[in-house]
Design a protein around this motif. Sequence first.
Motif, PDB file in Angstrom:
ATOM      1  N   MET A  53       0.743  -1.198   0.039  1.00  0.00           N
ATOM      2  CA  MET A  53       0.085  -0.054  -0.233  1.00  0.00           C
ATOM      3  C   MET A  53       0.928   1.123   0.043  1.00  0.00           C
ATOM      4  N   ILE A  54       0.524   2.248  -0.915  1.00  0.00           N
ATOM      5  CA  ILE A  54       1.266   3.713  -0.621  1.00  0.00           C
ATOM      6  C   ILE A  54       0.320   4.268   0.092  1.00  0.00           C
ATOM      7  N   VAL A  55       0.814   5.226   1.065  1.00  0.00           N
ATOM      8  CA  VAL A  55       0.128   5.939   1.777  1.00  0.00           C
ATOM      9  C   VAL A  55       0.744   7.429   1.761  1.00  0.00           C
ATOM     10  N   GLY A  56      -0.167   8.447   1.618  1.00  0.00           N
ATOM     11  CA  GLY A  56       0.548   9.740   1.476  1.00  0.00           C
ATOM     12  C   GLY A  56       0.327  10.275   3.033  1.00  0.00           C
ATOM     13  N   THR A  57       1.422  10.761   3.341  1.00  0.00           N
ATOM     14  CA  THR A  57       1.225  11.512   4.825  1.00  0.00           C
ATOM     15  C   THR A  57       1.643  12.837   4.746  1.00  0.00           C
ATOM     16  N   ASP A  58       1.531  13.603   5.856  1.00  0.00           N
ATOM     17  CA  ASP A  58       1.784  14.962   6.164  1.00  0.00           C
ATOM     18  C   ASP A  58       1.137  15.638   5.184  1.00  0.00           C
ATOM     19  N   LEU A  59      -0.345  15.912   5.163  1.00  0.00           N
ATOM     20  CA  LEU A  59      -1.007  16.190   3.973  1.00  0.00           C
ATOM     21  C   LEU A  59      -0.837  17.949   4.292  1.00  0.00           C
ATOM     22  N   LYS A  60      -1.072  18.596   3.083  1.00  0.00           N
ATOM     23  CA  LYS A  60      -1.039  20.171   3.353  1.00  0.00           C
ATOM     24  C   LYS A  60      -1.974  20.493   1.944  1.00  0.00           C
ATOM     25  N   ILE A 140      -2.217  18.028  -1.073  1.00  0.00           N
ATOM     26  CA  ILE A 140      -1.062  16.973  -1.433  1.00  0.00           C
ATOM     27  C   ILE A 140      -0.509  16.479  -0.395  1.00  0.00           C
ATOM     28  N   ALA A 141       0.436  15.313  -0.567  1.00  0.00           N
ATOM     29  CA  ALA A 141       1.127  14.781   0.620  1.00  0.00           C
ATOM     30  C   ALA A 141       2.539  15.063   0.264  1.00  0.00           C
ATOM     31  N   THR A 142       3.168  15.245   1.609  1.00  0.00           N
ATOM     32  CA  THR A 142       4.553  15.799   1.354  1.00  0.00           C
ATOM     33  C   THR A 142       5.654  14.359   1.574  1.00  0.00           C
ATOM     34  N   ARG A 143       5.132  13.286   2.094  1.00  0.00           N
ATOM     35  CA  ARG A 143       5.753  12.016   2.021  1.00  0.00           C
ATOM     36  C   ARG A 143       4.916  10.837   1.562  1.00  0.00           C
ATOM     37  N   TYR A 144       5.557   9.865   1.148  1.00  0.00           N
ATOM     38  CA  TYR A 144       4.724   8.714   0.916  1.00  0.00           C
ATOM     39  C   TYR A 144       5.349   7.555   1.116  1.00  0.00           C
ATOM     40  N   GLU A 145       4.833   6.640   2.046  1.00  0.00           N
ATOM     41  CA  GLU A 145       5.034   5.597   2.917  1.00  0.00           C
ATOM     42  C   GLU A 145       4.506   4.224   1.933  1.00  0.00           C
ATOM     43  N   VAL A 146       5.485   3.514   1.857  1.00  0.00           N
ATOM     44  CA  VAL A 146       5.057   2.186   1.340  1.00  0.00           C
ATOM     45  C   VAL A 146       5.196   1.083   2.304  1.00  0.00           C
ATOM     46  N   LEU A 147       3.769   0.664   2.623  1.00  0.00           N
ATOM     47  CA  LEU A 147       3.461  -0.350   3.511  1.00  0.00           C
ATOM     48  C   LEU A 147       3.321  -1.740   3.061  1.00  0.00           C
ATOM     49  N   VAL A 148       3.696  -2.675   3.860  1.00  0.00           N
ATOM     50  CA  VAL A 148       3.630  -3.977   3.292  1.00  0.00           C
ATOM     51  C   VAL A 148       3.019  -5.068   4.580  1.00  0.00           C
ATOM     52  N   GLU A 149       2.573  -5.972   4.094  1.00  0.00           N
ATOM     53  CA  GLU A 149       1.910  -6.959   5.048  1.00  0.00           C
ATOM     54  C   GLU A 149       3.289  -7.563   6.001  1.00  0.00           C
TER      55      GLU A 149
END
Length: 172
Positions: A53-60, A140-149
């Motif tokens: 999963m790609i999760v955008g974080t630190d939204l602005k 928009i997100a300032t960082r994108y985190e890739v999560l995995v099971e």
Amino acid sequence: MLTPGAGSGAPGPGGNPLRLEFPQSLAVYDDYAAAQRAVDFLSDRKFPVQQCMIVGTDLKRVERITGRLTTGKVALGGAASGAWLGLFVGLLFVLFTTEGALPILISTLIFGALFGVIWSLVGYAATRGRRDFSSITQVIATRYEVLVEHKVAAQARELLAQLPGSQPNPFA
């Protein structure tokens, strides 16, 4: 929501396709393209990417000012949108009448434009000059985190370490 035990990542009985079971951080990127590149790299190596999963974080919220609003611009915009609405209503009337189409279309277009001008000017006057500009906004997100099971996290880390220019995730 990224809650433990919330689902397998695939829709199922009560499952949510936007959830992972015990997600772990694989990598964090500054832009979406880099996160997408990492997942694509995993996919090319036959990794089960449906467990990512790609999760955008630190939204602005970004608002781009596109111009100054004047009474004339507001009236013109109202006339244009009202004319479109009038034309649409006119087309509906034409479908259900046997009279001439052209007079109906012209009259509904004119009434729509007039209504649009009045409606937009009343709305503009109600702001009392507090917002005399037009703009477009985007979140928009300032960082994108890739999560995995969790059950495939080690395999994903090994594969991702082979990606040229990749750096290990210090939080993993």
